[in-house]
Design an enzyme around this catalytic site. Sequence first.
Site, PDB file in Angstrom:
ATOM      1  N   ARG A  51      -7.649  -0.607   1.407  1.00  0.00           N
ATOM      2  CA  ARG A  51      -8.133  -1.861   0.818  1.00  0.00           C
ATOM      3  C   ARG A  51      -8.600  -1.645  -0.618  1.00  0.00           C
ATOM      4  O   ARG A  51      -8.572  -2.566  -1.436  1.00  0.00           O
ATOM      5  CB  ARG A  51      -9.241  -2.438   1.689  1.00  0.00           C
ATOM      6  CG  ARG A  51     -10.483  -1.610   1.802  1.00  0.00           C
ATOM      7  CD  ARG A  51     -11.311  -1.920   3.039  1.00  0.00           C
ATOM      8  NE  ARG A  51     -10.634  -1.465   4.249  1.00  0.00           N
ATOM      9  CZ  ARG A  51     -11.146  -1.582   5.469  1.00  0.00           C
ATOM     10  NH1 ARG A  51     -12.330  -2.163   5.647  1.00  0.00           N
ATOM     11  NH2 ARG A  51     -10.484  -1.144   6.512  1.00  0.00           N
ATOM     12  N   ASP A  82       1.525   6.371   5.838  1.00  0.00           N
ATOM     13  CA  ASP A  82       0.548   5.388   5.390  1.00  0.00           C
ATOM     14  C   ASP A  82       1.016   4.639   4.139  1.00  0.00           C
ATOM     15  O   ASP A  82       0.278   3.830   3.593  1.00  0.00           O
ATOM     16  CB  ASP A  82      -0.807   6.063   5.121  1.00  0.00           C
ATOM     17  CG  ASP A  82      -1.974   5.132   5.340  1.00  0.00           C
ATOM     18  OD1 ASP A  82      -1.796   4.082   5.990  1.00  0.00           O
ATOM     19  OD2 ASP A  82      -3.085   5.434   4.859  1.00  0.00           O
ATOM     20  N   ASP A 136     -12.226   6.608   4.515  1.00  0.00           N
ATOM     21  CA  ASP A 136     -10.980   6.364   5.252  1.00  0.00           C
ATOM     22  C   ASP A 136     -10.598   4.882   5.219  1.00  0.00           C
ATOM     23  O   ASP A 136      -9.567   4.500   5.756  1.00  0.00           O
ATOM     24  CB  ASP A 136     -11.115   6.847   6.697  1.00  0.00           C
ATOM     25  CG  ASP A 136      -9.777   6.956   7.412  1.00  0.00           C
ATOM     26  OD1 ASP A 136      -8.747   7.090   6.718  1.00  0.00           O
ATOM     27  OD2 ASP A 136      -9.747   6.889   8.654  1.00  0.00           O
ATOM     28  N   GLU A 155      -9.584   3.421   2.606  1.00  0.00           N
ATOM     29  CA  GLU A 155      -9.104   3.564   1.228  1.00  0.00           C
ATOM     30  C   GLU A 155      -7.989   2.586   0.872  1.00  0.00           C
ATOM     31  O   GLU A 155      -7.800   2.249  -0.298  1.00  0.00           O
ATOM     32  CB  GLU A 155      -8.627   5.008   0.988  1.00  0.00           C
ATOM     33  CG  GLU A 155      -7.177   5.313   1.338  1.00  0.00           C
ATOM     34  CD  GLU A 155      -6.813   5.069   2.808  1.00  0.00           C
ATOM     35  OE1 GLU A 155      -5.637   4.766   3.066  1.00  0.00           O
ATOM     36  OE2 GLU A 155      -7.693   5.175   3.678  1.00  0.00           O
ATOM     37  N   LYS A 208     -10.128  12.210   9.170  1.00  0.00           N
ATOM     38  CA  LYS A 208      -9.513  11.831  10.437  1.00  0.00           C
ATOM     39  C   LYS A 208      -9.549  13.010  11.409  1.00  0.00           C
ATOM     40  O   LYS A 208      -9.512  14.172  10.983  1.00  0.00           O
ATOM     41  CB  LYS A 208      -8.058  11.401  10.204  1.00  0.00           C
ATOM     42  CG  LYS A 208      -7.903  10.133   9.385  1.00  0.00           C
ATOM     43  CD  LYS A 208      -6.435   9.777   9.190  1.00  0.00           C
ATOM     44  CE  LYS A 208      -6.281   8.533   8.320  1.00  0.00           C
ATOM     45  NZ  LYS A 208      -6.756   7.315   8.992  1.00  0.00           N
ATOM     46  N   LYS A 210       0.843  -1.203   0.000  1.00  0.00           N
ATOM     47  CA  LYS A 210       0.000   0.000   0.000  1.00  0.00           C
ATOM     48  C   LYS A 210       0.875   1.247   0.000  1.00  0.00           C
ATOM     49  O   LYS A 210       1.729   1.423   0.872  1.00  0.00           O
ATOM     50  CB  LYS A 210      -0.902  -0.016   1.230  1.00  0.00           C
ATOM     51  CG  LYS A 210      -1.724   1.259   1.428  1.00  0.00           C
ATOM     52  CD  LYS A 210      -2.480   1.220   2.752  1.00  0.00           C
ATOM     53  CE  LYS A 210      -3.124   2.562   3.075  1.00  0.00           C
ATOM     54  NZ  LYS A 210      -3.778   2.568   4.401  1.00  0.00           N
ATOM     55  N   ASP A 248      -2.814  10.303   4.008  1.00  0.00           N
ATOM     56  CA  ASP A 248      -4.210   9.887   4.138  1.00  0.00           C
ATOM     57  C   ASP A 248      -4.961  10.836   5.046  1.00  0.00           C
ATOM     58  O   ASP A 248      -4.825  10.792   6.268  1.00  0.00           O
ATOM     59  CB  ASP A 248      -4.278   8.454   4.684  1.00  0.00           C
ATOM     60  CG  ASP A 248      -5.712   7.960   4.813  1.00  0.00           C
ATOM     61  OD1 ASP A 248      -6.596   8.542   4.137  1.00  0.00           O
ATOM     62  OD2 ASP A 248      -5.945   7.012   5.570  1.00  0.00           O
TER      63      ASP A 248
END
Length: 479
Positions: A332, A269, A328, A330, A258, A246, A251
């Site tokens: 996956r 991230d 959030d 995102e 968030k 990833k 993010d």
Amino acid sequence: MYQVKDLDWTDSYDTIVVGIGAADTIDEGLDALYNGRVKSLIQSADISTKTGELSIVPTFEGTVKRILFVGLGQRNENTTENVRNWFGKVAKEIKARAFTDVAIALETFESNGALFAEAYEMATYEHPTYKSAPKDSAAEVTITLLGNVDQTEVEKGAARGRGVNVARKLTMMPANILTAEALADYAVELAERHGFNHRIVEKEEMEGLGMGALLAVNQGSKLPPKLIVLEYNGAGEEAPIAVVGKGVTFDTGGYSIKPKDGIVGMKGDMGGAATVIGLFETLATTKPAVNVLGVIPATDNMISGDAFKPDDVITAMNGKTIEVLNTDAEGRLVLADAVTFAKTYDPQAIIDVATLTGGVLVALGTDVTGCLTNDDALYGALEEASRETNELVWQMPYFDVFINKVRKSEVADLNNSPGRFGHMIFGGAFVGEFVGDTPWLHLDIAGTSERPAANELGPKGPTGVMVRTLSTLLDGWNR
């Protein structure tokens, strides 16, 4: 930097590092450097044999200036992980005192040069900074490994440590500097330096491939996404092992934004992407007899008038539709298209690595990586490799009850966020919907990709977790 020689106490060094246990018989050559006084120095506590304690004692005779003693306790504590940590303490001491000519008496630790080189590289690493006054460069040091040492294995150990440091460096970089494009540029430079095949899939090509999940996450950004593809060939025409990381370079959470405290640190991230790139840095030296495909979906997850929203329905590369319940969740989504892309290479197995969920932190804390799998034998091989590196893993349940909740939607094939309870497993199970029957490991490193405090093997912050374990797994690949 690393030299290999037989142990001879009469050779000349500024410093020799020696392990010494409470019940050890003192080597005559070592004792001669202190006029037969090593036991009395232990009795007077000038030399400590307590586990992990360091003692630096000047010599009285010979051509060695000083000896750095490492206490080994009763030696029943002489595990691989303890020795690795002791070597890390030694490495930090060498750097702090600016020693330049150091020999390591490996036989006194009942250990090997690869372990020392790995620990030395990790322990002496410092995170990059952007301060206007740069730090002074560290003194150059020559390390001589004394004993029956395999130079090739030493270089492999050092390469694993350097791969960890590459991952640490990338994860630490600010998101305004390490954009998706900059991450792609770094990967291309690494590939060209080591002779790996590489490819960058651009936004227009993603649109042609139907990568609607990755493109949805990118919608709110002014910066285009990149799909980074790296190929290491160590086994001719064999199918590769695909390692997918990833690469969300920042993010915000999107419209499921968030909180102010949770958004700080989201430059990290892309820790899974960093692990993949660190692994490829390592592969150039370790050269396992396998083919490895690296795939990194790189983008940030931003908010704008064009950003994707809760209640949107998007279509992934494999044609499955997804109801977005949480922007959030995102990671996956980008992994879904990356895994589907990796499957076009018909891989032997797929391993995805991601800072995916806060749930793994709640479940396992900051020392254990959570894992989902559809192949118990593959997980067993990972677990064995992790015991060797002490990067701990734990298999989480992958039951139909979780899979069915990911598949529950009135308007689409899948939803990306079934709920709060069990969401570490939901995140992995969602990625599993794109894996099919390919043997698969999902590694959620959200808890282990950073450490809250420094330890013997490195500073506070990014850890480069799973680089060494995946390298070890690939070295022993026999499926």
